[in-house]
Motif scaffolding. Sequence first.
Motif, mmCIF file in Angstrom:
data_model
loop_
_atom_site.group_PDB
_atom_site.id
_atom_site.type_symbol
_atom_site.label_atom_id
_atom_site.label_comp_id
_atom_site.label_asym_id
_atom_site.label_seq_id
_atom_site.Cartn_x
_atom_site.Cartn_y
_atom_site.Cartn_z
ATOM 1 N N LEU A 178 37.420 42.567 31.572
ATOM 2 C CA LEU A 178 37.257 42.683 30.330
ATOM 3 C C LEU A 178 36.546 43.998 29.825
ATOM 4 O O LEU A 178 36.820 44.470 28.824
ATOM 5 N N PRO A 224 44.745 48.764 29.566
ATOM 6 C CA PRO A 224 44.618 47.356 29.116
ATOM 7 C C PRO A 224 45.855 46.585 29.670
ATOM 8 O O PRO A 224 45.928 45.352 29.922
ATOM 9 N N PHE A 225 46.982 47.202 29.996
ATOM 10 C CA PHE A 225 48.128 46.373 30.547
ATOM 11 C C PHE A 225 47.612 46.057 32.055
ATOM 12 O O PHE A 225 47.827 44.604 32.241
ATOM 13 N N TYR A 226 46.752 46.489 32.806
ATOM 14 C CA TYR A 226 46.302 45.967 34.058
ATOM 15 C C TYR A 226 45.500 45.132 33.809
ATOM 16 O O TYR A 226 45.282 43.801 34.370
ATOM 17 N N GLN A 227 44.362 45.105 32.710
ATOM 18 C CA GLN A 227 43.564 43.852 32.394
ATOM 19 C C GLN A 227 44.153 42.701 32.137
ATOM 20 O O GLN A 227 43.872 41.618 32.501
ATOM 21 N N LEU A 228 45.316 42.734 31.202
ATOM 22 C CA LEU A 228 46.273 41.671 30.695
ATOM 23 C C LEU A 228 46.794 41.023 32.114
ATOM 24 O O LEU A 228 46.930 39.820 32.191
ATOM 25 N N TYR A 229 47.415 42.015 32.974
ATOM 26 C CA TYR A 229 47.721 41.267 34.207
ATOM 27 C C TYR A 229 46.658 40.669 35.176
ATOM 28 O O TYR A 229 47.107 39.394 35.459
ATOM 29 N N MET A 251 44.174 39.156 33.884
ATOM 30 C CA MET A 251 43.941 37.640 33.251
ATOM 31 C C MET A 251 45.097 36.715 33.466
ATOM 32 O O MET A 251 44.822 35.595 33.703
ATOM 33 N N VAL A 252 46.196 37.233 33.490
ATOM 34 C CA VAL A 252 47.332 36.422 33.559
ATOM 35 C C VAL A 252 47.382 35.879 35.028
ATOM 36 O O VAL A 252 47.727 34.561 35.273
#
Length: 160
Positions: free
Chosen positions: A35, A70-75, A77-78
């Motif tokens: 994060l 941010p896309f990688y961070q979301l990935y 977490m998912v």
Amino acid sequence: MVRQSFKKATFWNMVLLVFGSVNGVMSIVEIPAILKPETKVDMSNPSLVNVTDPAIIKTVEKSMTILTNPFYQLYMMVMLVVGLVLIITFFQNHQALLRGQPILLWPYYGHLIKLVLAICMSIFTGSALISPLLTLTTLGLNVAWALPAILVLYYVKRNH
């Protein structure tokens, strides 16, 4: 023959459960770094203080660029949530296998899909291009990590 297949399926499911649990704990510990990743290379870091090779420094910088996306961070977490759901279902399936009951098969397919997505993500983000050795190691580990799920599916389907 059926009992032997269930024993083998139980063993490989336990492998997934143990390694998945270790991975889950490590992923939970990494949440702060996911994060709020470092934005620049800190050469005073004890692990980097003796690094003088510009190629290694450039590799670390590329890695940090990927981590701040941010896309990688979301990935990430998912994938953490998906991983935890898989661990729970592997545990439930382990209990069912011990009782000789049918198990849910979707977690094993989900695990395989998750591994394919990880490979695709490493290509998409460019992390696969950082180092050929790293790419081969990642592919090898993902194939090895897929084998227990494939074997559980094989031994369970062999009984039907």
